[in-house]
Write an enzyme that holds these catalytic residues in place. Structure first.
Site, PDB file in Angstrom:
ATOM      1  N   HIS A 156       3.510  14.486  -2.344  1.00  0.00           N
ATOM      2  CA  HIS A 156       4.693  15.348  -2.216  1.00  0.00           C
ATOM      3  C   HIS A 156       5.124  15.439  -0.763  1.00  0.00           C
ATOM      4  O   HIS A 156       4.398  15.026   0.143  1.00  0.00           O
ATOM      5  CB  HIS A 156       4.399  16.755  -2.763  1.00  0.00           C
ATOM      6  CG  HIS A 156       4.474  16.849  -4.239  1.00  0.00           C
ATOM      7  ND1 HIS A 156       3.412  16.554  -5.068  1.00  0.00           N
ATOM      8  CD2 HIS A 156       5.493  17.196  -5.066  1.00  0.00           C
ATOM      9  CE1 HIS A 156       3.776  16.717  -6.330  1.00  0.00           C
ATOM     10  NE2 HIS A 156       5.037  17.104  -6.354  1.00  0.00           N
ATOM     11  N   LYS A 200       5.599  21.156   0.966  1.00  0.00           N
ATOM     12  CA  LYS A 200       5.039  21.747  -0.252  1.00  0.00           C
ATOM     13  C   LYS A 200       3.879  22.666   0.111  1.00  0.00           C
ATOM     14  O   LYS A 200       2.982  22.294   0.875  1.00  0.00           O
ATOM     15  CB  LYS A 200       4.582  20.665  -1.220  1.00  0.00           C
ATOM     16  CG  LYS A 200       4.121  21.231  -2.567  1.00  0.00           C
ATOM     17  CD  LYS A 200       3.972  20.151  -3.612  1.00  0.00           C
ATOM     18  CE  LYS A 200       3.473  20.716  -4.937  1.00  0.00           C
ATOM     19  NZ  LYS A 200       4.387  21.764  -5.472  1.00  0.00           N
TER      20      LYS A 200
END
Length: 234
Positions: A131, A135
């Site tokens: 990600h 995040k």
């Protein structure tokens, strides 16, 4: 449909873009706790905030009689409390670790392949997720959902980040953070002679946002606690 965005970060803005294109209406863009005054008589709330605020946001919406679609992860130790409150107030609530329609189909594929591969112990199973660097949680909620679908099939002792695995019967999840990656999830089956992978690659946040909006439209007028399986008829 009148929608309240509870949490107005990247996901909230992505949802807003789709809502405006479809002709629905955003009546609230909240970065604070929902109240009767600021929710502006919304038909449904879509909650993407932070792990620290999600519980209070969801409960506030339910107590105001507003159906809630929640996609915030890393707060699920309090999910049973939310479900109890939802039942008590006769509300409507959906939680999903990922609202992408493709990811929810991927969940079903994941379970089917795990059931098949369980018969072949030469393959070692692991997970990898990648990600964006902003995040806040690791591993991702989607990776945890994938893991929790595999663990009972393999009779494993839960999951751990790959750096923390202490037993061969724990499912290892490797969490990587790279710039501008919306989300990539891979389930790997590795043996001495080959490797099998199933992978979902998100190209943008649009898939997550559109799925959350599908769930919101589905939830309006209903009572109860639901998942994306109910929304998609899986």
């Amino acid at each position: 449909m009148k929608i309240a965005l509870v949490g107005y970060g990247k996901m909230g803005k992505a949802i807003e873009t789709i809502v405006e294109a479809q002709g629905d209406q955003i009546v609230a863009r909240l970065e604070e706790k929902p109240t009767k005054k600021n929710i502006n008589e919304a038909d449904v709330a879509i909650e993407f905030s932070t792990p620290q605020t999600a519980f209070d946001n969801v409960v506030a919406c339910l107590e105001l009689g507003i159906p809630v679609v929640c996609g915030t992860t890393a707060w699920l130790d309090r999910l049973p409390e939310v479900e109890k409150i939802c039942s008590h107030v006769n509300g409507a609530f959906i939680y999903a670790s990922n609202y992408s329609l493709g990811v929810n189909l991927f969940f079903e594929i994941n379970k089917r392949i795990a059931q098949l591969m369980k018969k072949y112990p030469d393959y070692t199973i692991s997970l990898e997720e990648i990600h964006h660097t902003e995040k806040k949680d690791a591993p991702s909620g989607t990776a945890i959902t994938l893991a929790e679908e595999i663990i009972p099939i393999y009779h494993m002792d839960g999951w751990k980040l790959s750096s923390d695995v202490s037993s061969s019967n724990q499912l290892a999840i490797e969490a990587k953070r790279e710039k501008d990656v919306p989300g990539t999830h891979t389930v790997l089956y590795n043996s001495e002679v080959d490797q099998i992978e199933i992978k979902h690659i998100a190209h943008s946040r649009k898939g997550f946002a559109s799925g959350a909006l599908v769930a919101a439209k589905w939830l309006v007028g209903k009572k109860g606690i639901f998942t994306m399986k109910d929304v998609l008829g899986l």
